[in-house]
Design an enzyme around this catalytic site. Structure first.
Site, PDB file in Angstrom:
ATOM      1  N   HIS A  24    -111.721 -52.734 -29.417  1.00 63.93           N
ATOM      2  CA  HIS A  24    -111.176 -52.847 -30.770  1.00 63.93           C
ATOM      3  C   HIS A  24    -110.077 -53.906 -30.857  1.00 63.93           C
ATOM      4  O   HIS A  24    -109.238 -53.861 -31.749  1.00 63.93           O
ATOM      5  CB  HIS A  24    -110.636 -51.474 -31.202  1.00 63.93           C
ATOM      6  CG  HIS A  24    -110.431 -51.321 -32.669  1.00 63.93           C
ATOM      7  ND1 HIS A  24    -109.185 -51.185 -33.248  1.00 63.93           N
ATOM      8  CD2 HIS A  24    -111.315 -51.278 -33.696  1.00 63.93           C
ATOM      9  CE1 HIS A  24    -109.303 -51.055 -34.541  1.00 63.93           C
ATOM     10  NE2 HIS A  24    -110.591 -51.118 -34.857  1.00 63.93           N
ATOM     11  N   HIS A  27    -105.463 -51.335 -44.421  1.00 62.17           N
ATOM     12  CA  HIS A  27    -105.677 -51.693 -43.020  1.00 62.17           C
ATOM     13  C   HIS A  27    -104.383 -52.172 -42.373  1.00 62.17           C
ATOM     14  O   HIS A  27    -104.398 -52.917 -41.387  1.00 62.17           O
ATOM     15  CB  HIS A  27    -106.768 -52.763 -42.916  1.00 62.17           C
ATOM     16  CG  HIS A  27    -107.598 -52.666 -41.687  1.00 62.17           C
ATOM     17  ND1 HIS A  27    -107.719 -53.686 -40.779  1.00 62.17           N
ATOM     18  CD2 HIS A  27    -108.358 -51.645 -41.186  1.00 62.17           C
ATOM     19  CE1 HIS A  27    -108.518 -53.317 -39.793  1.00 62.17           C
ATOM     20  NE2 HIS A  27    -108.919 -52.086 -40.019  1.00 62.17           N
ATOM     21  N   GLU A  48    -104.204 -56.193 -45.245  1.00 60.90           N
ATOM     22  CA  GLU A  48    -103.974 -56.474 -43.836  1.00 60.90           C
ATOM     23  C   GLU A  48    -102.534 -56.926 -43.589  1.00 60.90           C
ATOM     24  O   GLU A  48    -101.853 -57.392 -44.504  1.00 60.90           O
ATOM     25  CB  GLU A  48    -104.911 -57.601 -43.354  1.00 60.90           C
ATOM     26  CG  GLU A  48    -106.384 -57.354 -43.586  1.00 60.90           C
ATOM     27  CD  GLU A  48    -107.015 -56.493 -42.501  1.00 60.90           C
ATOM     28  OE1 GLU A  48    -106.279 -56.079 -41.568  1.00 60.90           O
ATOM     29  OE2 GLU A  48    -108.226 -56.242 -42.574  1.00 60.90           O
ATOM     30  N   ASP A  60    -107.423 -51.546 -27.217  1.00 60.49           N
ATOM     31  CA  ASP A  60    -106.735 -52.294 -28.258  1.00 60.49           C
ATOM     32  C   ASP A  60    -105.556 -53.030 -27.626  1.00 60.49           C
ATOM     33  O   ASP A  60    -105.426 -53.074 -26.398  1.00 60.49           O
ATOM     34  CB  ASP A  60    -106.282 -51.359 -29.390  1.00 60.49           C
ATOM     35  CG  ASP A  60    -106.347 -52.013 -30.752  1.00 60.49           C
ATOM     36  OD1 ASP A  60    -105.646 -53.020 -30.958  1.00 60.49           O
ATOM     37  OD2 ASP A  60    -107.109 -51.536 -31.618  1.00 60.49           O
TER      38      ASP A  60
END
Length: 447
Positions: free
Chosen positions: A353, A133, A381, A164
């Site tokens: 998002h 991710h 992440e 986003d």
């Protein structure tokens, strides 16, 4: 920093100095697409694209064609694409059996003179338990950072868009650090293989190598030795995290704990980890004004209109709404006082998002981290923490927030959110069954 963090990470973070004119906040997905294509066309040394997926659709094709064109024009250019190994080998959820994007990558490599390697990184042996991710595109000495993946809606190729955040940072040290992690921390691993070549190994055959990679990633970090711990000017720090109690998760909690006046949080999937909820509660008790912006359930990318046949995946937006309603009910007094403001984003049939945080008028966190248990424990992440002690970015920072708030409405009472009797029959039936067999808590841990 509160004393409850006995080994606080925030003061020890090494950051790269920034100038205000080196930071550009892009407005909207279409501008993000234009900027990405411009940067690819102008690249002279390196292009490293890292995303959850690069989709086989018109926008995905446009990006992949641009990468091949850049490589063909300048063969010395170092071009690499990195995506999640498992996500690339399956079709879209609910679309039936499909070969996945890997077949498209292979066909593209077979039919082009230029070579753009596409690497698949397996963070786990099953997608359910962890994916790549990471975010951030390194192009020469700039980093284009967004939570977006690469397809039609994320790039606003046609009518619909997925909203986003989009930042362009001109900083060689940051670009070098992020490039180094991909080059030396990911694609050299025995678990990582090119998806654009035929005869891929099975995930099962890579189990041992995947375990080794995940173990190494738990202790990995961006190289910030060229940075400084000085906190006297505008700077940026790259952060990495995977697994329980990882450094990125710890910094997120410390940032919330550091808030004294104002905190803004964005997440598309409202399912806060317990550690984050505790810090929010403590911040409210300190008198911090908190804004949390989430997507309306109809702006969730998993939402399926009631007029369409029920699929299990359609229950996810409703699970997030249930979680939000519970949170709002527990904090109704703070909502009434104006100390806590919960905002729902909705703009037609577009989707939401956004992730990230704004802490007082100093810190801004850019991240793909959804601030949920999955992000805190399972997925690999990253984030960029911008520290602005002199307020050099307050104007563009404020403009970004104005744009984000543009399509939001405030939740005045928790009763304004729907409950099970209001949901479509298929969704309500599934959620009742889930509640009856008591696997709801398990679901929230992996969502």
């Amino acid at each position: 920093m509160p004393s409850l963090f006995k080994r606080s990470l925030l003061p020890k973070l090494r950051s790269f100095p920034l100038t205000a004119d080196a930071v550009t906040i892009l407005s909207g997905a279409a501008e993000f697409r234009r900027c990405l294509l411009e940067q690819i066309a102008q690249a002279t040394r390196r292009i490293y694209i890292v995303a959850l997926y690069l989709q086989q659709d018109e926008a995905g094709q446009e990006i992949l064609d641009a990468l091949h064109a850049a490589k063909l024009a300048r063969p010395e250019l170092d071009v690499v694409v990195v995506v999640d190994w498992l996500r690339a080998q399956r079709g879209l959820i609910g679309a039936g059996k499909q070969p996945g994007n890997s077949a498209w990558y292979q066909e593209t490599t077979r039919t082009h003179e230029s070579v753009v390697p596409v690497y698949g990184v397996p963070v786990q042996t099953r997608e359910l338990f962890g994916v790549l991710h990471l975010k951030g595109f390194v192009i020469d000495d700039c980093v284009l950072y967004s939570g977006a993946s690469l397809n039609n809606v994320y790039l606003h190729k046609f009518d619909k868009y997925r909203f986003d955040r989009y930042h362009l940072l001109q900083n060689q040290a940051l670009a070098d650090s992020m490039h180094h992690l991909v080059q030396h921390g990911l694609i050299t691993s025995k678990a990582v293989h090119r998806l654009d070549l035929p005869n891929l190994p099975t995930t099962r055959s890579l189990r041992h190598d995947i375990g080794d990679l995940r173990s190494r990633l738990k202790h990995a970090a961006y190289d910030t030795t060229a940075g400084s711990t000085a906190k006297d000017g505008l700077s940026v720090c790259p952060l990495l995290g995977v697994g329980k109690n990882n450094p990125l998760s710890r910094v997120i909690c410390e940032l919330i704990a550091s808030a004294r006046h104002q905190l803004t949080i964005c997440t598309p999937y409202f399912n806060l980890p317990l550690a984050v909820t505790r810090e929010i509660n403590r911040a409210l008790a300190r008198g911090v004004k908190i804004d949390i912006i989430v997507g309306d359930k109809t702006a969730n990318d998993f939402y399926i209109p009631p007029s369409e046949p029920f699929k299990v995946i359609a229950a996810l937006p409703y699970l997030y709404e249930i979680s939000l309603r519970r949170f709002a009910k527990r904090h109704q007094r703070n909502i009434d006082s104006g100390k806590l403001n919960l905002h729902l984003w909705k703009d037609g049939d577009n989707t939401y998002h956004l992730k990230g945080m704004w802490i007082d008028q100093r810190y801004t966190l850019l991240t793909g981290n959804n601030l949920n248990p999955r992000a805190f424990r399972l997925d690999l992440e990253n984030a960029l923490l911008i520290d602005d002690p002199k307020g050099e970015l307050l104007e563009p920072r404020g403009n970004e927030l104005v744009e984000i708030f543009q399509h939001t409405s405030r939740i005045e009472r928790y009763q304004d959110l729907e409950t099970l009797p209001d949901y479509p029959a298929g969704v309500a039936k599934f959620l009742k069954r889930v509640s009856r067999v008591r696997i709801e808590r398990l679901l929230y841990r992996i969502l």
